[in-house]
Design a protein around this motif. Structure first.
Motif, PDB file in Angstrom:
ATOM      1  N   PRO A  27      49.948  35.930  26.171  1.00 42.98           N
ATOM      2  CA  PRO A  27      48.835  36.542  26.913  1.00 42.98           C
ATOM      3  C   PRO A  27      49.215  37.920  27.456  1.00 42.98           C
ATOM      4  N   THR A  28      48.236  38.791  27.575  1.00 45.62           N
ATOM      5  CA  THR A  28      48.475  40.139  28.114  1.00 45.62           C
ATOM      6  C   THR A  28      48.474  40.094  29.641  1.00 45.62           C
ATOM      7  N   PRO A  29      49.556  40.568  30.296  1.00 44.86           N
ATOM      8  CA  PRO A  29      49.543  40.619  31.758  1.00 44.86           C
ATOM      9  C   PRO A  29      48.645  41.755  32.262  1.00 44.86           C
ATOM     10  N   ILE A  30      47.685  41.423  33.099  1.00 46.13           N
ATOM     11  CA  ILE A  30      46.801  42.477  33.616  1.00 46.13           C
ATOM     12  C   ILE A  30      46.707  42.426  35.143  1.00 46.13           C
ATOM     13  N   ILE A  31      46.421  43.597  35.704  1.00 43.19           N
ATOM     14  CA  ILE A  31      45.964  43.696  37.098  1.00 43.19           C
ATOM     15  C   ILE A  31      44.504  44.112  37.016  1.00 43.19           C
ATOM     16  N   PHE A  32      43.647  43.427  37.748  1.00 46.33           N
ATOM     17  CA  PHE A  32      42.210  43.709  37.685  1.00 46.33           C
ATOM     18  C   PHE A  32      41.783  44.362  38.998  1.00 46.33           C
ATOM     19  N   ASP A  33      41.397  45.631  38.926  1.00 42.46           N
ATOM     20  CA  ASP A  33      41.065  46.437  40.102  1.00 42.46           C
ATOM     21  C   ASP A  33      39.544  46.486  40.236  1.00 42.46           C
ATOM     22  N   THR A  34      38.983  45.998  41.346  1.00 47.78           N
ATOM     23  CA  THR A  34      37.566  45.628  41.337  1.00 47.78           C
ATOM     24  C   THR A  34      36.887  45.813  42.696  1.00 47.78           C
ATOM     25  N   ASP A  35      35.540  45.957  42.649  1.00 48.95           N
ATOM     26  CA  ASP A  35      34.720  46.083  43.870  1.00 48.95           C
ATOM     27  C   ASP A  35      33.590  45.047  43.839  1.00 48.95           C
ATOM     28  N   PRO A  36      33.900  43.761  43.854  1.00 49.50           N
ATOM     29  CA  PRO A  36      32.884  42.731  43.532  1.00 49.50           C
ATOM     30  C   PRO A  36      31.745  42.642  44.536  1.00 49.50           C
ATOM     31  N   GLY A  37      30.567  42.787  44.063  1.00 51.43           N
ATOM     32  CA  GLY A  37      29.855  43.172  42.844  1.00 51.43           C
ATOM     33  C   GLY A  37      29.567  42.032  41.850  1.00 51.43           C
ATOM     34  N   VAL A  38      28.229  41.968  41.460  1.00 53.75           N
ATOM     35  CA  VAL A  38      27.759  40.898  40.585  1.00 53.75           C
ATOM     36  C   VAL A  38      28.441  40.946  39.217  1.00 53.75           C
ATOM     37  N   ASP A  39      28.477  42.120  38.588  1.00 52.57           N
ATOM     38  CA  ASP A  39      29.090  42.152  37.254  1.00 52.57           C
ATOM     39  C   ASP A  39      30.604  42.046  37.346  1.00 52.57           C
ATOM     40  N   ASP A  40      31.172  42.532  38.455  1.00 53.66           N
ATOM     41  CA  ASP A  40      32.615  42.327  38.685  1.00 53.66           C
ATOM     42  C   ASP A  40      32.932  40.833  38.731  1.00 53.66           C
ATOM     43  N   ALA A  41      32.045  40.061  39.402  1.00 50.21           N
ATOM     44  CA  ALA A  41      32.307  38.623  39.576  1.00 50.21           C
ATOM     45  C   ALA A  41      32.402  37.930  38.225  1.00 50.21           C
ATOM     46  N   GLN A  42      31.515  38.298  37.313  1.00 49.85           N
ATOM     47  CA  GLN A  42      31.576  37.686  35.980  1.00 49.85           C
ATOM     48  C   GLN A  42      32.867  38.079  35.264  1.00 49.85           C
ATOM     49  N   ALA A  43      33.252  39.337  35.413  1.00 51.25           N
ATOM     50  CA  ALA A  43      34.487  39.780  34.760  1.00 51.25           C
ATOM     51  C   ALA A  43      35.701  39.060  35.360  1.00 51.25           C
ATOM     52  N   ILE A  44      35.680  38.829  36.656  1.00 52.00           N
ATOM     53  CA  ILE A  44      36.780  38.094  37.297  1.00 52.00           C
ATOM     54  C   ILE A  44      36.846  36.677  36.716  1.00 52.00           C
ATOM     55  N   ALA A  45      35.683  36.071  36.498  1.00 51.47           N
ATOM     56  CA  ALA A  45      35.663  34.724  35.908  1.00 51.47           C
ATOM     57  C   ALA A  45      36.318  34.737  34.521  1.00 51.47           C
ATOM     58  N   ILE A  46      36.055  35.778  33.748  1.00 45.89           N
ATOM     59  CA  ILE A  46      36.676  35.884  32.416  1.00 45.89           C
ATOM     60  C   ILE A  46      38.187  36.058  32.560  1.00 45.89           C
ATOM     61  N   ALA A  47      38.585  36.958  33.456  1.00 48.48           N
ATOM     62  CA  ALA A  47      40.030  37.225  33.626  1.00 48.48           C
ATOM     63  C   ALA A  47      40.768  35.972  34.086  1.00 48.48           C
ATOM     64  N   LEU A  48      40.098  35.154  34.911  1.00 48.68           N
ATOM     65  CA  LEU A  48      40.727  33.917  35.393  1.00 48.68           C
ATOM     66  C   LEU A  48      40.800  32.847  34.310  1.00 48.68           C
ATOM     67  N   ALA A  49      39.831  32.855  33.406  1.00 52.04           N
ATOM     68  CA  ALA A  49      39.716  31.728  32.471  1.00 52.04           C
ATOM     69  C   ALA A  49      40.333  31.971  31.102  1.00 52.04           C
ATOM     70  N   HIS A  50      40.407  33.227  30.655  1.00 48.06           N
ATOM     71  CA  HIS A  50      40.767  33.435  29.248  1.00 48.06           C
ATOM     72  C   HIS A  50      42.261  33.199  28.996  1.00 48.06           C
ATOM     73  N   TRP A  96      36.732  44.820  25.531  1.00 47.02           N
ATOM     74  CA  TRP A  96      37.463  45.828  24.738  1.00 47.02           C
ATOM     75  C   TRP A  96      38.939  45.426  24.593  1.00 47.02           C
ATOM     76  N   LEU A  97      39.524  44.941  25.686  1.00 49.29           N
ATOM     77  CA  LEU A  97      40.956  44.600  25.660  1.00 49.29           C
ATOM     78  C   LEU A  97      41.257  43.534  24.613  1.00 49.29           C
ATOM     79  N   LEU A  98      40.389  42.533  24.522  1.00 53.07           N
ATOM     80  CA  LEU A  98      40.670  41.403  23.625  1.00 53.07           C
ATOM     81  C   LEU A  98      39.949  41.506  22.283  1.00 53.07           C
ATOM     82  N   ARG A  99      38.866  42.275  22.231  1.00 54.48           N
ATOM     83  CA  ARG A  99      38.121  42.428  20.967  1.00 54.48           C
ATOM     84  C   ARG A  99      37.726  43.897  20.746  1.00 54.48           C
TER      85      ARG A  99
END
Ligand code: BDR
Ligand code: CA
Length: 318
Positions: free
Chosen positions: A2-25, A247-250
């Motif tokens: 897996p790719t190690p990432i830091i996710f820099d965010t201002d959640p935010g509705v669309d941020d929340a969905q992206a956080i869910a992806i980062a947590l689950a993938h 983009w990172l994964l596909r």
């Protein structure tokens, strides 16, 4: 691996969905979340980050960062888009965990230095944390594997001014430092994210699959959807911040051009991002700072949405 990432965010509705992806993938190793003002105040951003990780049943370090822009006066948070609480003004359960004492910028510096050449920083809010990290350790440009920024617009036009995208407009001076630095960088801006519309039926499938976190994603999406209906006349939402992870994964789902990036910091075009194509020469070198970036100029919208739905219906946080 897996790719190690830091996710820099201002959640935010669309941020929340992206956080869910980062947590689950399974192809992402989420080292931590760093928070910034933007869609909400810094306190609300950190609160929401803590809450979303708790709802996913995970324990991930969260470091609080920039409370405002480097130079300009802070714009009020866009409560009409994300709600005053950043999550569509739905009622939220209390938060039990706490952020680290370390600042976001220091967290980025330490994590990248601990694993030189490995860590990708994915930034989906105003860019003050990355600008501060760069100031703490200018050598980051050679140690970070890549910086992926959701922000900017080259040919699409802006979403908060005729020419500026929100993340860049909220702190153009920080954005100039980050987008003009000599690190490997990918820009996922409105040219790509406006091609992607997450429809209500797809969102319902995500809600069903994601448990307590899904409930918050779904209810906040309903608020965000109203905004898109009124502002753009579309039935669905652009999942801007998730697109950076897609983009990172596909990367095959995006068309990319190489070019030097600049940011307009003052005047009527404040927050505009410019790209000077690598292959062209202009009258002088003002538009060619740092190294050329990979700039997403288009996306396979249905492919991106299918990937998001597939990810969030197949993988659920433990
Ligand atoms: C960007 O601005 C914010 O409102 C969203 O979370 C996204 O990061 C889109 O312009
Ligand atoms: Ca964001």
């Amino acid at each position: 691996m897996p790719t190690p990432i830091i996710f820099d965010t201002d959640p935010g509705v669309d941020d929340a969905q992206a956080i869910a992806i980062a947590l689950a993938h399974p192809d992402i190793e989420l080292l931590g979340l760093t928070t910034t003002f933007g869609n909400v105040t810094i306190e609300v951003a950190t609160h929401n980050a803590l809450l979303l990780v708790e709802l996913a049943g995970q324990s991930i370090p969260i470091a609080q960062g920039a409370a405002g822009p480097l130079v300009k006066t802070k714009n009020p948070p866009p409560g009409h888009i994300h709600g005053d609480n950043g999550l569509g003004d739905i009622s939220l359960p209390p938060v039990e965990t706490q952020a680290l004492k370390q600042s976001a910028a220091q967290f980025i510096v330490d994590q990248v230095n601990a694993r030189p050449g490995e860590v990708v920083v994915v930034a989906v809010g105003p860019l003050g944390n990355l600008a501060a990290a760069l100031q703490l350790d200018p050598g980051l440009v050679d140690k970070v594997k890549r910086v992926v920024v959701m922000g900017g617009s080259i040919r699409e036009g802006g979403n908060v001014t005729p020419v500026a995208e929100a993340n860049i407009f909220n702190d153009p001076h920080a954005a100039a430092k980050v987008l003009e630095a000599s690190w490997p960088l990918t820009l996922v801006g409105l040219d790509a994210t406006h091609r992607c519309v997450l429809d209500p039926q797809s969102m319902a499938r995500i809600v069903e699959a994601q448990g307590a976190l899904g409930k918050v994603l779904g209810e906040s999406y309903a608020f965000y959807r109203n905004f898109y209906q009124q502002a753009l006349g579309i039935d669905g939402c652009c999942p801007h911040d998730s697109c950076a992870l897609v983009w990172l994964l596909r990367p095959d789902l995006f068309s990319v051009e190489r070019g030097y990036l600049s940011v307009v910091t003052d005047g009527l075009a404040e927050g505009q991002t410019l790209m000077a194509p690598e292959s062209r020469e202009f009258v002088d070198s003002r538009w060619s700072h740092g190294t050329p970036a990979d700039v997403c100029m288009n996306a396979n919208g249905s492919g991106v949405i299918d990937w998001i739905v597939e990810t969030l219906t197949t993988h659920r946080s433990p």
